[in-house]
Design a protein around this motif. Structure first.
Motif, PDB file in Angstrom:
ATOM      1  N   SER A 199       6.646  -2.661  13.129  1.00 49.30           N
ATOM      2  CA  SER A 199       5.767  -2.294  12.024  1.00 49.30           C
ATOM      3  C   SER A 199       5.513  -3.472  11.092  1.00 49.30           C
TER       4      SER A 199
ATOM      5  N   ARG B 244      -0.217   4.712  11.623  1.00 46.38           N
ATOM      6  CA  ARG B 244      -0.240   4.233  10.237  1.00 46.38           C
ATOM      7  C   ARG B 244       0.359   2.832  10.100  1.00 46.38           C
TER       8      ARG B 244
ATOM      9  N   HIS C 180       3.637   1.393   9.049  1.00 48.09           N
ATOM     10  CA  HIS C 180       4.177   1.174   7.712  1.00 48.09           C
ATOM     11  C   HIS C 180       4.579  -0.288   7.498  1.00 48.09           C
TER      12      HIS C 180
ATOM     13  N   TRP D 283       7.074   1.641   3.427  1.00 50.59           N
ATOM     14  CA  TRP D 283       8.103   2.542   3.960  1.00 50.59           C
ATOM     15  C   TRP D 283       9.190   2.785   2.916  1.00 50.59           C
TER      16      TRP D 283
END
Length: 255
Positions: free
Chosen positions: A181, A239, A241, A246
Motif C-alpha cells: 500500500s 482504495r 491506503h 490508515w
C-alpha cells in the motif's frame, strides 16, 4: 454480481478477519474455518485433518487460504489444504512479497513450496504476496537502516484484492500479485505515529529470531522488487491506503 460462498481460513486473525468482513459486506456468504466453531458462519476445519478440510471446502465457490505456521509443518499443511480444495473453483492463497524469488527467508520459502504445489495441482488459483503489515502501536523498532524504505500493506487492501479476485476470476486467473500500500522509512513511520525509530542491531535480531533476521537482512541487502505505482494503477478499484490515511482510520475506530 453473483453472491459467492467463500471459505476463509485464518478468519480469527488480522488478515483473514479483514477478508471475511469485506466479503460479508459485499453480500457474499462467508464460512470462517476454525478448529473450534463458536459463532454463526463458523465451520470446523483443522489443517492436520484432511477430512475436515474437505468438509469445510465442500460446495464453496472459493477458498481464501492462509497457512498457519512457518517451517516444514506449514508446507505439509498448505499442500494438504490445496489438495482438499481441488474441487473448489478458485483458490486465493496469501503468501509473501517476492516469496517466489528464492529469498532464503525460511517462512518465505515454505510459502513458495505451497505456491508451487498450488500451481501444479489446481486449475484456477491466485497468489497474493503481501508486504509487511502496517502497525499503529508503540515505537518503530526494526533491524533496518533509517534510510531504507520498507514496503508495507494495509490488511484492508489485502482483503480488497482478495475480494476482487473472487469476484473477477478471469482477470485474476493463475496470477501471482505482490501487494504493498505504501513505501516509507522507519523514521517516516515513527513520525506519522508520533513516536521514535530505533534501529536494532542485526545480531540482536538474530538472537530473537533467525527467520525474521533473515527477512530483514534480505530487505536491506537485496530489497523487494515491487512497483507500487504500477500495482495501484492496475487495480484502481482498490482504495490503497497510505500509511498516514490508515493510521487516521485506525484512530477513528478507537474513539
Amino acid at each position: 454480481m453473483k453472491a459467492l460462498t467463500i471459505t476463509v481460513t485464518g478468519a480469527s486473525g488480522t488478515q483473514g478477519g479483514a477478508v471475511a468482513r469485506l466479503l460479508t459486506e459485499r453480500g457474499h456468504t462467508v464460512r470462517r474455518m476454525t478448529r473450534t466453531p463458536s459463532r454463526p458462519g463458523d465451520v470446523h476445519g483443522d489443517f492436520d485433518d484432511p477430512d475436515s478440510l474437505h468438509a469445510a471446502f465442500a460446495d464453496a465457490d472459493g477458498v481464501f487460504l492462509m497457512t498457519p505456521l512457518s517451517g516444514p509443518l506449514e508446507t505439509v499443511q498448505g499442500k494438504a489444504a490445496v489438495d482438499a480444495a481441488r474441487h473448489v473453483p478458485h483458490v486465493v492463497f496469501s503468501s509473501a512479497t517476492n516469496a517466489d524469488r528464492g529469498t532464503g527467508i525460511p517462512h518465505f520459502d515454505t510459502k513458495a513450496e505451497v505456491e508451487r504445489h498450488l500451481a501444479a495441482h489446481h486449475p484456477h488459483w491466485t497468489v497474493l504476496g503481501p508486504a509487511a503489515f502496517m502497525s499503529a502501536e508503540g515505537p518503530v523498532v526494526l533491524p533496518i537502516p533509517p534510510g531504507l524504505a520498507l514496503h508495507v500493506v494495509a490488511p484492508e487492501d489485502i482483503a480488497a484484492t482478495a475480494a476482487l479476485a473472487f469476484e473477477q476470476p478471469v482477470r485474476f486467473r493463475n496470477r501471482r500479485i505482490d501487494l504493498a500500500s505504501d513505501l516509507l522509512t522507519g523514521p517516516d513511520m515513527a513520525a506519522l505515529r508520533g513516536t521514535e525509530f530505533t534501529e536494532v542491531p542485526m545480531d540482536r535480531a538474530e538472537r530473537y529470531s533467525t527467520d525474521l533476521a533473515a527477512m530483514f537482512r534480505y530487505f536491506t541487502e537485496v530489497g523487494l522488487d515491487l512497483d507500487v505505482p504500477a500495482l495501484h494503477a492496475e487495480f484502481p478499484e482498490i482504495r490503497w491506503h497510505s500509511y498516514a490515511a490508515w493510521l487516521t482510520a485506525q484512530a477513528a475506530q478507537t474513539t
